[in-house]
Scaffold this active site. Structure first.
Site, mmCIF file in Angstrom:
data_model
loop_
_atom_site.group_PDB
_atom_site.id
_atom_site.type_symbol
_atom_site.label_atom_id
_atom_site.label_comp_id
_atom_site.label_asym_id
_atom_site.label_seq_id
_atom_site.Cartn_x
_atom_site.Cartn_y
_atom_site.Cartn_z
ATOM 1 C CB THR A 181 -1.109 -0.091 1.289
ATOM 2 O OG1 THR A 181 -1.780 -1.155 1.151
ATOM 3 C CG2 THR A 181 -1.786 1.233 1.188
ATOM 4 N NE ARG A 217 -4.826 1.948 2.641
ATOM 5 C CZ ARG A 217 -3.978 3.119 2.007
ATOM 6 N NH1 ARG A 217 -4.717 3.240 0.853
ATOM 7 N NH2 ARG A 217 -3.450 3.858 2.446
ATOM 8 C CB ILE A 268 5.328 -5.108 7.434
ATOM 9 C CG1 ILE A 268 5.706 -6.570 7.471
ATOM 10 C CG2 ILE A 268 5.283 -4.678 6.157
ATOM 11 C CD1 ILE A 268 4.820 -7.538 6.584
ATOM 12 C CE LYS A 311 1.463 -4.314 6.571
ATOM 13 N NZ LYS A 311 1.698 -3.542 5.581
ATOM 14 C CE1 TYR A 345 -1.925 -4.986 5.491
ATOM 15 C CE2 TYR A 345 -1.120 -4.476 2.974
ATOM 16 C CZ TYR A 345 -1.406 -4.157 4.323
ATOM 17 O OH TYR A 345 -1.544 -2.773 4.553
ATOM 18 C CE1 TYR A 366 -16.401 -2.245 -5.883
ATOM 19 C CE2 TYR A 366 -16.191 -4.328 -7.521
ATOM 20 C CZ TYR A 366 -16.774 -3.111 -7.143
ATOM 21 O OH TYR A 366 -17.896 -2.539 -7.948
#
Length: 291
Positions: free
Chosen positions: A44, A138, A203, A161, A133, A107
């Site tokens: 990202t 997000r 991270i 993550k 992740y 999405y």
């Protein structure tokens, strides 16, 4: 097994919007000098969502050439399309990355079985270790705990993550930490809390501007110096929060430019931050004056 402070590396751009590969090489070398334990490119923070597949591969190739095996290089290969994520994963594997970072399929918002199959299909066809992740802020979807339990057993899925910001969720998935499956904090304001649950490191966005401090915080915990780790987490908390005063990576790139690291601007729809937020970021950066 991956462990330590991994930087979620920004992608530097030139004035014309193209990737600044000279600066990228300098950043990679700087992170090694500062003690960063691994590089994560095309996440990202790296603005990969606005880059072409060709640019992505060039960034991975550049990082691998500079690092030359000194620390791990992990490439973000995620997509909301499983086939695209697979193709990217195979391409980066061929280039020689040490790990792949795969985001939950955004999405589409797959059901639990779809989530499992998304990761399983990729993990079955690559040999490179995979870090899943989870970042619902997000993606609009959360990786169910039951999915983490099942996927943690796959021999090629080695870590999660976790960036939901939900410590209760983190505690639930921490139950699946083992010799073969690690947990990384994806939130810089929760590095020490996550490591107290058994996390292997972070991270980090913060590591883009404070690589040594981030490494030292994680290493202090790993060395058993809980007080030192906690003190550093709290010392830099206001700065960490300022790095998210606007959507990432706008503030961290602004901070890097203010510090003379010259990483350039952004690609639309990202744009320079508002003046009032820039002033707040400048004030938060003053904590580094006595670092």
């Amino acid at each position: 097994m991956f462990k330590g402070s991994f930087v979620a590396l920004v992608t530097p751009f030139l004035a014309d919007g193209s990737v600044d590969f000279d600066r990228l090489r300098q950043l990679c070398e700087w992170h090694i000098e500062q003690g960063t334990d691994g590089l994560v490119v095309l996440g990202t923070t790296g603005e990969s969502s606005t880059m072409t597949h060709e640019e992505d591969e060039d960034v991975v190739r550049c990082a691998l050439e500079v690092v030359a095996g000194r620390i791990p290089v992990i490439a973000g290969a995620g997509s909301n399309c499983t086939q695209t994520a697979l193709e990217k994963s195979l391409a980066y594997e061929k280039l020689g990355v040490d790990g792949l970072l795969l985001i939950t399929p955004y999405y589409n918002k797959a059901n639990a079985r779809g989530m499992i199959e998304h990761f399983r299909v990729i993990a079955d066809q690559v040999h490179t270790p995979i870090i899943m992740y989870n970042v619902p802020g997000r993606t609009g979807c959360n990786l169910p705990v039951a999915c983490v339990e099942e996927l943690s057993k796959h021999k090629n899925i080695v870590a999660l993550k976790e960036a939901s910001g939900n410590i209760s969720y983190a505690a639930q998935v921490a139950r699946y930490i083992s010799d073969d499956f690690a947990l990384f904090s994806g939130n810089d304001d929760m590095i020490v809390p996550m490591m107290s649950l058994g996390g292997a490191g972070v991270i980090s966005v913060f590591a883009n501007i404070c690589p040594k401090q981030c490494h030292d915080m994680v290493q202090a915990w790993l060395d058993g110096d809980i007080q030192a780790a906690r003190d550093m987490q709290l010392k830099y908390l206001d700065l960490i929060n300022a790095l998210f005063i606007e959507v990432n990576p706008i503030p961290v790139k602004e901070a890097m430019n203010l510090m003379g690291l010259h990483v350039g601007g952004y690609r639309l729809p990202l744009c320079p931050m508002e003046d009032k937020n820039r002033e707040a970021l400048k004030a938060a950066l003053r904590v580094l004056e006595d670092a």
